[in-house]
Design an enzyme around this catalytic site. Structure first.
Site, PDB file in Angstrom:
ATOM      1  NE  ARG A   1      39.186  45.344  76.334  1.00 60.32           N
ATOM      2  CZ  ARG A   1      39.342  44.021  76.233  1.00 60.32           C
ATOM      3  NH1 ARG A   1      40.044  43.511  75.241  1.00 60.32           N
ATOM      4  NH2 ARG A   1      38.801  43.218  77.114  1.00 60.32           N
TER       5      ARG A   1
ATOM      6  NE  ARG B   1      37.013  40.039  81.509  1.00 58.25           N
ATOM      7  CZ  ARG B   1      37.361  41.089  80.765  1.00 58.25           C
ATOM      8  NH1 ARG B   1      37.154  42.320  81.195  1.00 58.25           N
ATOM      9  NH2 ARG B   1      37.903  40.905  79.588  1.00 58.25           N
TER      10      ARG B   1
ATOM     11  NE  ARG C   1      37.322  33.246  78.882  1.00 58.36           N
ATOM     12  CZ  ARG C   1      37.481  34.083  77.866  1.00 58.36           C
ATOM     13  NH1 ARG C   1      37.198  33.710  76.648  1.00 58.36           N
ATOM     14  NH2 ARG C   1      37.932  35.290  78.076  1.00 58.36           N
TER      15      ARG C   1
HETATM   16  P1  ADP Z   1      38.681  38.500  77.295  1.00 61.91           P
HETATM   17  O1  ADP Z   1      39.550  37.429  76.721  1.00 61.91           O
HETATM   18  O2  ADP Z   1      39.371  39.837  77.307  1.00 61.91           O
HETATM   19  O3  ADP Z   1      38.070  38.123  78.614  1.00 61.91           O
HETATM   20  P2  ADP Z   1      36.549  37.822  75.449  1.00 61.91           P
HETATM   21  O4  ADP Z   1      35.932  38.770  74.489  1.00 61.91           O
HETATM   22  O5  ADP Z   1      37.310  36.656  74.920  1.00 61.91           O
HETATM   23  O6  ADP Z   1      37.467  38.758  76.353  1.00 61.91           O
HETATM   24  O7  ADP Z   1      35.441  37.228  76.447  1.00 61.91           O
HETATM   25  C1  ADP Z   1      34.536  38.065  77.122  1.00 61.91           C
HETATM   26  C2  ADP Z   1      33.632  37.228  78.041  1.00 61.91           C
HETATM   27  O8  ADP Z   1      32.846  36.286  77.268  1.00 61.91           O
HETATM   28  C3  ADP Z   1      34.332  36.366  79.082  1.00 61.91           C
HETATM   29  O9  ADP Z   1      34.710  37.076  80.243  1.00 61.91           O
HETATM   30  C4  ADP Z   1      33.232  35.315  79.378  1.00 61.91           C
HETATM   31  O10 ADP Z   1      32.224  35.832  80.221  1.00 61.91           O
HETATM   32  C5  ADP Z   1      32.597  35.087  78.015  1.00 61.91           C
HETATM   33  N1  ADP Z   1      33.233  33.940  77.322  1.00 61.91           N
HETATM   34  C6  ADP Z   1      33.994  34.004  76.191  1.00 61.91           C
HETATM   35  N2  ADP Z   1      34.440  32.776  75.850  1.00 61.91           N
HETATM   36  C7  ADP Z   1      33.956  31.914  76.782  1.00 61.91           C
HETATM   37  C8  ADP Z   1      34.087  30.515  77.019  1.00 61.91           C
HETATM   38  N3  ADP Z   1      34.825  29.746  76.213  1.00 61.91           N
HETATM   39  N4  ADP Z   1      33.461  29.974  78.091  1.00 61.91           N
HETATM   40  C9  ADP Z   1      32.742  30.722  78.902  1.00 61.91           C
HETATM   41  N5  ADP Z   1      32.572  32.049  78.765  1.00 61.91           N
HETATM   42  C10 ADP Z   1      33.177  32.646  77.724  1.00 61.91           C
END
Ligand code: ADP
Length: 192
Positions: free
Chosen positions: A127, A144, A88
């Site tokens: 959602r 986000r 990310r």
């Molecule tokens: P979306 O892609 O819809 O944001 P996810 O379920 O993939 O939903 O992620 C939800 C949350 O989990 C993110 O907004 C973040 O806070 C955390 N998160 C997930 N993956 C990571 C990552 N690789 N690094 C940091 N935070 C993460």
């Protein structure tokens, strides 16, 4: 096949990753699911993660790389994986590259699912009505999306510069989007 799926929150990457499992027979690794499961179990890490996720912020890189390293160290990825939610930011992308290199299993396909921001806001509002995720509240969604633009969009550039990124239009029925992804995978597999 080892695939990384990138896309903004609400772009449908989780949905597509789940559908791909049926076609490719490799595990779906979602960092969002791993973090939410840790939160449900009430572990120290899970509770910390929950407070960060609920505000729409990113969990610190060191926590994420430990989590991914542990997951990618398991035997079930021998035939590949579909990684969703990681990397990310560019630091995570570099750390993932190094990790996969060490394992002798570099990513083969990096797919970006492209959806316009207005549509994303509509999808996540829906959602939230259906699933009630705290981080789908409108104010948090905007945070986000801002973090995506600032930190995750550069990951697309990072992969694009090395010629590894394929963009797929994430608009339309989910089966159609799946077909677009499958045709990218088939075309590239044939070229290899
Ligand atoms: P979306 O892609 O819809 O944001 P996810 O379920 O993939 O939903 O992620 C939800 C949350 O989990 C993110 O907004 C973040 O806070 C955390 N998160 C997930 N993956 C990571 C990552 N690789 N690094 C940091 N935070 C993460």
């Amino acid at each position: 096949m080892r695939i990384v799926i990138l896309g903004a929150p609400g772009s449908g990457k989780g949905t597509q990753a789940k559908m791909l499992v049926g076609h490719l027979g490799v595990p779906h690794i979602s960092t969002g699911v791993l973090l939410r499961n840790a939160a449900k179990r009430g572990t120290e890490l899970g509770l910390l993660a929950k407070s960060i996720i609920d505000q729409g912020e990113l969990v610190p890189d060191n926590i994420m790389s430990d989590m991914i390293e542990e997951r990618l160290g398991r035997d079930d990825i021998a035939n590949g994986f579909i990684l969703d939610g990681y990397p990310r930011n560019v630091a995570q992308a570099k750390s993932l590259d190094a990790m996969l290199e060490r394992l002798g299993r570099p990513a083969q396909e990096i797919i970006h699912i492209n959806v316009d921001p207005e549509q994303i806001i509509r999808r996540l509002a829906k959602r939230q009505e259906l699933e009630g995720r705290v981080d789908d509240a409108e104010k948090t969604v905007r945070n986000r999306m801002r973090i995506y633009a600032e930190q995750t969009a550069p990951v697309e550039d990072y992969y694009e510069e090395s010629g590894r990124l394929t963009r797929v239009l994430g608009d339309g029925p989910k089966e159609e989007i799946l077909q677009r992804i499958l045709s990218v995978l088939n075309i590239h597999a044939t070229l290899d």
